[in-house]
Design an enzyme around this catalytic site. Structure first.
Site, PDB file in Angstrom:
ATOM      1  N   TYR A 172       0.852  -1.210   0.000  1.00 42.98           N
ATOM      2  CA  TYR A 172       0.000   0.000   0.000  1.00 42.98           C
ATOM      3  C   TYR A 172       0.877   1.246   0.000  1.00 42.98           C
ATOM      4  CZ  TYR A 172      -3.410   3.393   1.908  1.00 42.98           C
ATOM      5  OH  TYR A 172      -4.200   4.492   2.130  1.00 42.98           O
TER       6      TYR A 172
HETATM    7  N1  LIG Z   1      -8.888   6.355   6.069  1.00 37.88           N
HETATM    8  C1  LIG Z   1      -7.638   6.748   6.213  1.00 37.88           C
HETATM    9  O1  LIG Z   1      -7.125   6.852   7.349  1.00 37.88           O
HETATM   10  C2  LIG Z   1      -6.817   7.090   5.010  1.00 37.88           C
HETATM   11  C3  LIG Z   1      -5.531   7.601   5.227  1.00 37.88           C
HETATM   12  C4  LIG Z   1      -4.742   7.933   4.133  1.00 37.88           C
HETATM   13  C5  LIG Z   1      -5.235   7.770   2.859  1.00 37.88           C
HETATM   14  N2  LIG Z   1      -6.484   7.264   2.655  1.00 37.88           N
HETATM   15  C6  LIG Z   1      -6.942   7.133   1.283  1.00 37.88           C
HETATM   16  O2  LIG Z   1      -8.200   7.744   1.157  1.00 37.88           O
HETATM   17  C7  LIG Z   1      -8.904   7.158   0.057  1.00 37.88           C
HETATM   18  C8  LIG Z   1     -10.329   6.810   0.482  1.00 37.88           C
HETATM   19  O3  LIG Z   1     -10.246   5.837   1.483  1.00 37.88           O
HETATM   20  P1  LIG Z   1     -11.318   5.712   2.665  1.00 37.88           P
HETATM   21  O4  LIG Z   1     -10.555   5.799   3.921  1.00 37.88           O
HETATM   22  O5  LIG Z   1     -12.462   6.612   2.412  1.00 37.88           O
HETATM   23  O6  LIG Z   1     -11.709   4.168   2.476  1.00 37.88           O
HETATM   24  P2  LIG Z   1     -13.107   3.419   2.287  1.00 37.88           P
HETATM   25  O7  LIG Z   1     -14.118   3.947   3.222  1.00 37.88           O
HETATM   26  O8  LIG Z   1     -12.749   1.983   2.329  1.00 37.88           O
HETATM   27  O9  LIG Z   1     -13.544   3.824   0.814  1.00 37.88           O
HETATM   28  C9  LIG Z   1     -12.841   3.375  -0.310  1.00 37.88           C
HETATM   29  C10 LIG Z   1     -13.645   3.663  -1.554  1.00 37.88           C
HETATM   30  O10 LIG Z   1     -12.905   3.162  -2.684  1.00 37.88           O
HETATM   31  C11 LIG Z   1     -13.729   2.263  -3.416  1.00 37.88           C
HETATM   32  N3  LIG Z   1     -12.952   1.198  -4.041  1.00 37.88           N
HETATM   33  C12 LIG Z   1     -12.176   0.262  -3.444  1.00 37.88           C
HETATM   34  N4  LIG Z   1     -11.717  -0.598  -4.362  1.00 37.88           N
HETATM   35  C13 LIG Z   1     -12.213  -0.204  -5.575  1.00 37.88           C
HETATM   36  C14 LIG Z   1     -12.122  -0.701  -6.888  1.00 37.88           C
HETATM   37  N5  LIG Z   1     -11.434  -1.804  -7.184  1.00 37.88           N
HETATM   38  N6  LIG Z   1     -12.761  -0.040  -7.875  1.00 37.88           N
HETATM   39  C15 LIG Z   1     -13.496   1.069  -7.600  1.00 37.88           C
HETATM   40  N7  LIG Z   1     -13.617   1.589  -6.374  1.00 37.88           N
HETATM   41  C16 LIG Z   1     -12.989   0.950  -5.365  1.00 37.88           C
HETATM   42  C17 LIG Z   1     -14.705   1.713  -2.387  1.00 37.88           C
HETATM   43  O11 LIG Z   1     -15.898   1.268  -2.995  1.00 37.88           O
HETATM   44  P3  LIG Z   1     -16.171  -0.252  -3.453  1.00 37.88           P
HETATM   45  O12 LIG Z   1     -15.496  -1.149  -2.457  1.00 37.88           O
HETATM   46  O13 LIG Z   1     -17.641  -0.309  -3.483  1.00 37.88           O
HETATM   47  O14 LIG Z   1     -15.580  -0.363  -4.839  1.00 37.88           O
HETATM   48  C18 LIG Z   1     -14.985   2.954  -1.540  1.00 37.88           C
HETATM   49  O15 LIG Z   1     -15.985   3.753  -2.150  1.00 37.88           O
HETATM   50  C19 LIG Z   1      -8.043   5.982  -0.392  1.00 37.88           C
HETATM   51  O16 LIG Z   1      -7.242   6.367  -1.487  1.00 37.88           O
HETATM   52  C20 LIG Z   1      -7.169   5.717   0.818  1.00 37.88           C
HETATM   53  O17 LIG Z   1      -5.982   5.046   0.465  1.00 37.88           O
HETATM   54  C21 LIG Z   1      -7.285   6.923   3.713  1.00 37.88           C
END
Ligand SMILES: NC(=O)c1ccc[n+]([C@@H]2O[C@H](COP(=O)([O-])OP(=O)(O)OC[C@H]3O[C@@H](n4cnc5c(N)ncnc54)[C@H](OP(=O)(O)O)[C@@H]3O)[C@@H](O)[C@H]2O)c1
Length: 267
Positions: A172
């Site tokens: 990741y």
């Molecule tokens: N939460 C944190 O602490 C954190 C920290 C740093 C960075 N981020 C980044 O923030 C972004 C959003 O993450 P989040 O925390 O909001 O996570 P989340 O709640 O798990 O949401 C992830 C989103 O991405 C979609 N997704 C996953 N796999 C996919 C695929 N193969 N094709 C299309 N869509 C896909 C999911 O929908 P489906 O599963 O329905 O496809 C969901 O809508 C990501 O890039 C993550 O790496 C998060």
């Protein structure tokens, strides 16, 4: 070319939202940071197209935005499928006639653990979604922006986990660091056309992704909070706010940056 914006430097209050008149494409918009972005961008005046794999979640967020008076639609899209990604970006142009801005936010987490424990298939999946998916989306978005709005902005969602060694999430972290590199390369390539490309690097944000990690790593929240000067996790809207600013004309001289939105965790 002259890409100097016609900025209004008067002291009159702004009547319009930050993204008024723009069409925005958002991946991973069914939940978490992407859903917060869909709500916020619509409140700020954008017409939004939401993409992810889970239709029920996309539909729920779309209906919420519409109920609040915004303009939204959704497209089911797997970021690991090149045809899906291209079709999803094209859908924005079909629906709204143009594309101005895009938030490449969708990503997956890996099974946490040391890299020698990681299954090859898991590595390939993280690569396909978190890196190749971002590249596919950016290429399609640049083509759509060029063909319609002419100029625009893209924000990729990276992570503070990209900025140094990431022993619990090594693949990741590696894909996110590569996203930073793609972001900078794209900024240099498309800057002369006034297509700006930036990334945000969120810290600990309360979403399903972090809850999934915590399930494998009990005490994660306490550890991350202790390493964060603001002593708390972010609400997804606080991350979306940074993306909205970078996509707006207010950041018109910002391109090629990776903006930490981490409560000071990497300060
Ligand atoms: N939460 C944190 O602490 C954190 C920290 C740093 C960075 N981020 C980044 O923030 C972004 C959003 O993450 P989040 O925390 O909001 O996570 P989340 O709640 O798990 O949401 C992830 C989103 O991405 C979609 N997704 C996953 N796999 C996919 C695929 N193969 N094709 C299309 N869509 C896909 C999911 O929908 P489906 O599963 O329905 O496809 C969901 O809508 C990501 O890039 C993550 O790496 C998060």
């Amino acid at each position: 070319m002259d890409n100097t914006p016609n900025s209004d430097t008067s002291a009159a209050p702004a009547a319009l939202g930050l993204l008024a008149g723009k069409v925005a494409f958002i991946t991973g918009a069914g939940r978490g940071i992407g859903a917060a972005a869909a709500r916020l961008f619509a409140r700020e005046g954008a017409r939004v197209l939401l993409a992810a794999r889970t239709e029920a979640q996309l539909k729920a967020v779309t209906e919420e935005v519409r109920a609040a008076g915004g303009t939204a639609d959704y497209v089911v899209c797997d970021l690991a499928d090149a045809a899906d990604v291209r079709a999803a970006v094209d859908r924005a142009v079909d629906l709204y006639g143009r594309l101005d801005v895009a938030f490449n936010n969708g990503a997956t987490i890996q099974q946490p653990g040391p890299m020698d424990d990681m299954a090859e298939a898991d590595f390939d999946h993280v690569y396909a979604v978190n890196l190749k998916g971002v590249w596919l989306a950016m290429v399609a978005e640049v083509a759509a922006i060029r063909a319609t709005a002419g100029t625009g902005a893209i924000v990729n969602n990276s992570s503070v986990g990209s900025l140094r060694g990431n022993p619990e999430l090594p693949a990741y972290g590696a894909m996110k660091r590569a996203v930073n590199s793609l972001t900078e390369s794209a900024a240099v390539t498309y800057g002369p056309e006034d297509i700006r490309v930036n990334a945000i690097a969120p810290g600990n944000t309360l979403t399903e992704m972090i809850r999934t990690w915590e399930a494998d790593s009990p005490g994660l929240q306490e550890r991350l909070t202790a390493q964060t000067p603001l002593r708390r996790a972010a609400d997804p809207d606080e991350i979306a706010q940074a993306a909205a600013w970078l996509l707006s004309d207010r950041s018109s001289f910002v391109t090629g940056t990776v903006l930490r939105v981490d409560g000071g965790a990497r300060a």
